[in-house]
Design a protein around this motif. Structure first.
Motif, PDB file in Angstrom:
ATOM      1  N   ASP A 236     -22.289  29.061  33.136  1.00  0.00           N
ATOM      2  CA  ASP A 236     -21.554  29.751  34.481  1.00  0.00           C
ATOM      3  C   ASP A 236     -20.371  30.413  32.911  1.00  0.00           C
ATOM      4  O   ASP A 236     -19.134  29.651  32.205  1.00  0.00           O
ATOM      5  CB  ASP A 236     -20.062  28.678  35.166  1.00  0.00           C
ATOM      6  N   THR A 237     -20.836  31.131  32.697  1.00  0.00           N
ATOM      7  CA  THR A 237     -19.951  32.739  31.916  1.00  0.00           C
ATOM      8  C   THR A 237     -18.380  33.702  32.308  1.00  0.00           C
ATOM      9  O   THR A 237     -17.482  33.251  31.221  1.00  0.00           O
ATOM     10  CB  THR A 237     -21.073  34.034  31.145  1.00  0.00           C
ATOM     11  N   ALA A 238     -18.309  32.710  33.466  1.00  0.00           N
ATOM     12  CA  ALA A 238     -16.324  33.104  34.151  1.00  0.00           C
ATOM     13  C   ALA A 238     -15.902  31.658  33.973  1.00  0.00           C
ATOM     14  O   ALA A 238     -14.643  32.272  34.561  1.00  0.00           O
ATOM     15  CB  ALA A 238     -16.711  33.281  35.908  1.00  0.00           C
ATOM     16  N   LYS A 239     -16.170  30.947  33.326  1.00  0.00           N
ATOM     17  CA  LYS A 239     -15.298  29.660  33.288  1.00  0.00           C
ATOM     18  C   LYS A 239     -13.783  30.106  32.559  1.00  0.00           C
ATOM     19  O   LYS A 239     -13.641  30.755  31.560  1.00  0.00           O
ATOM     20  CB  LYS A 239     -15.802  28.569  32.360  1.00  0.00           C
ATOM     21  N   ARG A 240     -13.228  29.919  33.291  1.00  0.00           N
ATOM     22  CA  ARG A 240     -11.775  29.811  33.035  1.00  0.00           C
ATOM     23  C   ARG A 240     -11.243  28.945  32.043  1.00  0.00           C
ATOM     24  O   ARG A 240     -11.344  28.248  31.018  1.00  0.00           O
ATOM     25  CB  ARG A 240     -10.679  30.412  33.669  1.00  0.00           C
ATOM     26  N   LEU A 241      -9.879  28.329  32.104  1.00  0.00           N
ATOM     27  CA  LEU A 241      -9.209  26.514  31.428  1.00  0.00           C
ATOM     28  C   LEU A 241      -9.826  25.802  31.522  1.00  0.00           C
ATOM     29  O   LEU A 241      -9.125  24.660  32.353  1.00  0.00           O
ATOM     30  CB  LEU A 241      -7.574  27.357  31.402  1.00  0.00           C
ATOM     31  N   GLU A 242     -11.495  24.791  32.368  1.00  0.00           N
ATOM     32  CA  GLU A 242     -11.981  24.654  32.459  1.00  0.00           C
ATOM     33  C   GLU A 242     -12.127  23.414  31.689  1.00  0.00           C
ATOM     34  O   GLU A 242     -12.726  23.565  30.740  1.00  0.00           O
ATOM     35  CB  GLU A 242     -12.879  24.532  33.744  1.00  0.00           C
ATOM     36  N   ARG A 243     -11.856  21.918  31.460  1.00  0.00           N
ATOM     37  CA  ARG A 243     -11.937  20.936  30.682  1.00  0.00           C
ATOM     38  C   ARG A 243     -14.204  21.029  30.897  1.00  0.00           C
ATOM     39  O   ARG A 243     -14.985  21.185  32.044  1.00  0.00           O
ATOM     40  CB  ARG A 243     -11.821  19.525  31.955  1.00  0.00           C
ATOM     41  N   SER A 244     -14.327  20.254  29.759  1.00  0.00           N
ATOM     42  CA  SER A 244     -16.015  19.737  29.676  1.00  0.00           C
ATOM     43  C   SER A 244     -16.311  18.932  30.646  1.00  0.00           C
ATOM     44  O   SER A 244     -16.012  18.228  30.789  1.00  0.00           O
ATOM     45  CB  SER A 244     -16.220  19.518  28.147  1.00  0.00           C
ATOM     46  N   PRO A 245     -17.459  19.027  31.145  1.00  0.00           N
ATOM     47  CA  PRO A 245     -17.640  18.350  31.671  1.00  0.00           C
ATOM     48  C   PRO A 245     -17.791  16.551  31.734  1.00  0.00           C
ATOM     49  O   PRO A 245     -17.920  15.175  31.694  1.00  0.00           O
ATOM     50  CB  PRO A 245     -19.620  18.485  32.771  1.00  0.00           C
ATOM     51  N   PRO A 246     -17.692  16.625  29.844  1.00  0.00           N
ATOM     52  CA  PRO A 246     -18.053  15.242  29.525  1.00  0.00           C
ATOM     53  C   PRO A 246     -16.373  14.340  29.683  1.00  0.00           C
ATOM     54  O   PRO A 246     -16.040  13.329  29.392  1.00  0.00           O
ATOM     55  CB  PRO A 246     -18.710  14.895  27.855  1.00  0.00           C
ATOM     56  N   SER A 247     -15.640  15.285  29.485  1.00  0.00           N
ATOM     57  CA  SER A 247     -14.117  15.110  29.737  1.00  0.00           C
ATOM     58  C   SER A 247     -13.690  14.127  31.434  1.00  0.00           C
ATOM     59  O   SER A 247     -13.233  13.640  31.059  1.00  0.00           O
ATOM     60  CB  SER A 247     -13.200  15.891  29.353  1.00  0.00           C
ATOM     61  N   VAL A 248     -14.145  15.259  32.196  1.00  0.00           N
ATOM     62  CA  VAL A 248     -14.348  14.700  32.968  1.00  0.00           C
ATOM     63  C   VAL A 248     -14.900  13.467  33.834  1.00  0.00           C
ATOM     64  O   VAL A 248     -14.334  12.191  34.175  1.00  0.00           O
ATOM     65  CB  VAL A 248     -14.659  15.827  34.297  1.00  0.00           C
TER      66      VAL A 248
END
Length: 812
Positions: A236-248
């Motif tokens: 997803d190149t349109a990601k905004r300020l989302e956390r990385s999958p490992p951190s979630v």
């Protein structure tokens, strides 16, 4: 710990709603028939007798629905499992080179959940011991597909398809983090029957987990798990300020929910050729050339020839054969003469409609003779607006300096521009500013000035630039024109800024002289977001690129005025920062100010590579966007012709009456059409009443082709013919760029989430990991009510009570 839930289900041939209608009609009939007998009897029999008979009749009719009493008993505590299944386009791959039909990744994931004719699926195997949720995700919010909390029967098929444009592995984890209900704090046996969205239970679970109050609480917190079923490609190149999958995943694990990953696909990249992206400008001159790059990707095809071509209306307009040099991506530059394409499009335009740009509908195609794993990424559609109207530019300067000379050469020689140059003062052939409509003269009237889209203004002697000239230029900008002011060493603009002309400028002078000698240029964060400052395609390197440009030898001593914004600044060795490129809106127009006149130094060793691109982009940013199409009464345009999913569409329109005068008091709507049908109506507000212009924003649209037209009060819809096409694309090239399984990403997520990574070839291990989560079981029983003695005796009892009441009322 034991809990019960009971409900009524209907197993008859007729749907329950139709039986309910029949029962209601039967009850109404009973009441009407009883009305003749109960008029003269005492209360409560006029109401009681019809109620008893009607209830008995309704129970008889409801036998047609086949009522069943379903009882669900939970013994112990159920573990919760969430199966999050990737439904992006890459899950449609079969991972097979065979021409025979093979199951794709999503079909294999579905088979694991539902099973087949010989083996039961995971849902069936753990439905009696676990609370289960199945969700689908791609790059948007996850969708619930099935949940055991709904007490629904096991599905025989799942309603999903591998058609998501991209993959966002954070989305399902974030969704589960905010909604999953573990009931960990209370250890209530009803956990298996409660909703997954009970926020109070989630909160208490999290708090008790953090406190670690008891071993029982810790054990119960560990009764939940997530199984992420995907190929691991986060595209997803349109990601905004989302956390990385490992951190979630780590946060979920901290709350007692383990995150397991089940990988689908092959770890080896299959041999494949495809198009990643087509880099091109949004607009091009109708008589010019369209230059850009086709980014081609390849794996396993090194040294083989590949044909890259571009088509327009099914005809090839450019092609090139290349040899794959290495694994990964390769840029293939192209240049297309668009003149003939535009002429063909012009011949198809309806009469009565004038278009200032024609949309070139182009297709980039890559072809090869070798093995090609997926043909879905071999074609890329893109559009470019070809301007059929030359943009007019007025260059005015009080001396012939280097900056002006280079700008004159740049715009006069460019066929996309019609540039008029007015030079006067020392060192020129005209010592005084001449006014009129002839070449080399400054416009004398508002009509002459309105012929231009933008004005480049250099150092002007205030004594020669009269109040009338300044007012003419101010009204031009306020009406939507663009103005670019280029300061100079002689300081003549200081005197001009002291007059009413200073209201246009985004800066004001401070002190005297110039600033300390700049050591570098630097684009501000606001400037880096502007397309005008995008001089290279690598946006992540744009900041360092601007720092590397040759700095000017001097810069005017200015500061930002109210309403201004700095896009670029000079930085001295001492760290002193001064506005170098500032801008502001003035009325409907935009003003730019340069604190120095030495961008021509950027040409050193690279000629026009950056200098020409910068000035073209900047002057276009200063101009009012042109309208795409016009008829006798309306002109309409959008800020672009092609939009990405999630982008809103800026619509502009201008209304005129039969005499050509602007209309500023109409109620105007933009109609969004698709396939001839109106799908949205967006009201437009007055933008500039003096010009009769209106503006508005169309919310983001789904992918596809649309046209936008105008509806206005006081005008017949058949009279407003002009429309403009737009396209909304959901770019999926990133999704199909890499097609192998990313095991490293899935291992990182599983490790952070205190879970396990398993490849689909060993999928049965996943089920063994999930079984110990539960310490309870579900026992379900069904009682067929309409065949039971209870139902029969209830009807008999109602009829007996009715007979006894009739006797008491004297009707028997």
């Amino acid at each position: 710990m034991v809990s019960f839930l009971a409900s009524i289900r209907f197993a008859g041939d007729l749907p329950a709603w139709s039986v309910a209608i029949l029962a209601l009609l039967a009850v109404v009939g009973v009441v009407l028939l009883y009305a003749r007998e109960t008029r003269s009897i005492r209360a409560p029999y006029p109401y009681l007798l019809p109620a008893l008979r009607g209830t008995a009749v309704a129970l008889v009719v409801f036998i047609l629905a086949g009522p069943v009493w379903h009882r669900r008993q939970v013994i112990g505590t159920l573990g919760r499992v969430v199966f999050a299944v990737d439904t992006s386009r890459s899950m449609s791959l079969t991972d097979s080179q065979s021409e025979t039909t093979a199951d794709n990744r999503l079909q294999r994931a579905t088979a694991s959940l539902l099973g087949n004719a010989t083996e039961p699926g995971w849902l069936e195997q753990i439905q009696k011991t676990h609370a289960i949720d199945v969700i689908a995700f791609s790059n948007s919010d996850p969708v619930s597909i099935w949940s055991s909390d709904d007490e629904a029967e096991l599905p025989t098929a799942l309603d999903w398809a591998a058609d998501g444009p991209a993959t966002n592995l954070s989305r399902p984890l974030q969704s589960i983090l905010s909604t999953i209900n573990l009931d960990a704090a209370t250890g209530d046996s009803s956990a298996g029957d409660s909703s997954a969205g009970d926020s109070s239970a989630s909160d208490s679970s999290a708090s008790d987990s953090a406190a670690g109050s008891s071993d029982d609480t810790i054990d119960s917190v560990r009764r939940a798990a997530i199984v992420l079923m995907t190929d691991g490609r986060d595209t997803d190149t349109a990601k905004r300020l989302e956390r990385s999958p490992p951190s979630v995943a780590k946060q979920l694990a901290g709350g007692g929910t383990s995150v397991n990953t089940l990988g689908f696909g092959s770890v080896d990249e299959p041999p494949d050729v495809g198009i990643v992206e087509v880099i091109r400008p949004e607009t091009v001159a109708a008589e010019g050339k369209l230059a850009g790059q086709v980014i081609v990707k390849q794996f396993g095809r090194q040294g083989e020839p590949v044909l890259v071509r571009i088509e327009s209306d099914g005809e090839s307009v450019w092609q090139k054969s290349i040899s794959i040099s290495n694994t990964g991506q390769q840029s293939v530059p192209f240049e297309i003469d668009v003149g003939q394409i535009v002429q063909t499009l012009r011949s198809r335009s309806p009469r009565g409609i004038h278009r200032t740009n024609e949309v070139l509908r182009l297709v980039a195609i890559v072809e090869s003779n070798g093995p090609d794993y997926s043909a879905d990424n071999n074609v890329s559609h893109f559009r470019v607006a070809a301007s059929t109207r030359n943009r007019r530019l007025l260059i005015v300067d009080g001396s012939s300096r280097w900056e002006t000379r280079y700008l004159k050469n740049l715009f006069v020689r460019d066929p996309a521009w019609q540039a008029d140059v007015v030079l006067f003062g020392p060192g020129t052939s005209s010592p005084k500013l001449q006014r009129g409509s002839a070449p080399g003269q400054f416009p004398a009237t508002a009509d002459d000035m309105a012929q231009y889209d933008a004005v480049l203004l250099g150092e002007i002697d205030a004594s020669q630039f009269t109040t009338g000239d300044r007012g003419l230029l101010s009204r031009f900008v306020a009406g939507g024109g663009g103005l670019v002011i280029i300061d100079g060493r002689f300081g003549k603009l200081r005197a001009l800024a002291a007059s009413e002309f200073g209201e246009l400028m985004p800066v004001r002078y401070r002190g005297t002289g110039t600033t300390p000698m700049p050591s570098r240029l630097q684009a501000t964060p606001a400037g880096l977001e502007q397309p005008a400052l995008g001089l290279i395609d690598q946006t992540d390197q744009l900041d360092s690129f601007w720092r590397s440009l040759p700095a000017p030898k001097w810069s005017a001593n200015v500061e930002l005025s109210e309403g201004g914004e700095v896009w670029g600044e000079t930085v001295s060795d001492r760290g002193t920062r001064t506005p170098w490129l500032a801008t502001r809106m003035y009325g409907a127009g935009r003003v730019f100010y340069f604190a120095s006149d030495q961008t021509w130094r950027w040409r050193y060793k690279v000629a026009d590579r950056f200098h020409a691109r910068f000035w073209n982009q900047l002057v276009v940013a200063a101009m009012e966007p042109p309208f795409s199409a016009s008829d006798q009464y309306v002109s309409i345009g959008t800020d672009k012709v092609e939009y990405r999913g999630g982008e809103s569409v800026a619509v502009r329109a201008r209304l005129r009456d039969v005499r050509g005068n602007p209309v500023a008091d109409a109620t105007v709507d933009a109609l969004v059409m698709r396939d001839g049908n109106k799908i949205a109506t967006v009201p437009l507000s007055v933008d500039n009443p003096n010009r009769g212009t209106y503006a508005g924003q169309v919310p983001p649209l789904p992918g596809g082709e649309y046209s936008i037209r105008i509806r206005a009060s006081g005008f017949d819809e058949s009279a407003l013919l002009a429309s403009t096409p737009i396209w909304v694309t959901e770019d999926d090239h990133a999704e199909m760029q890499r097609m192998s399984l990313d095991e490293d990403a899935l291992r990182q997520i599983a490790s952070a989430g205190a879970g396990t990574y398993i490849h689909e070839s060993d999928a049965e291990r996943m089920l063994e990991l999930l079984k110990p989560l539960s310490s309870g079981t579900v026992i379900e029983t069904d009682t067929v009510l309409w065949q039971s003695y209870l139902w029969f005796w209830l009807i008999i009892a109602l009829l007996t009570i009715e007979w006894w009441c009739r006797k008491r009322a004297g009707l028997v």
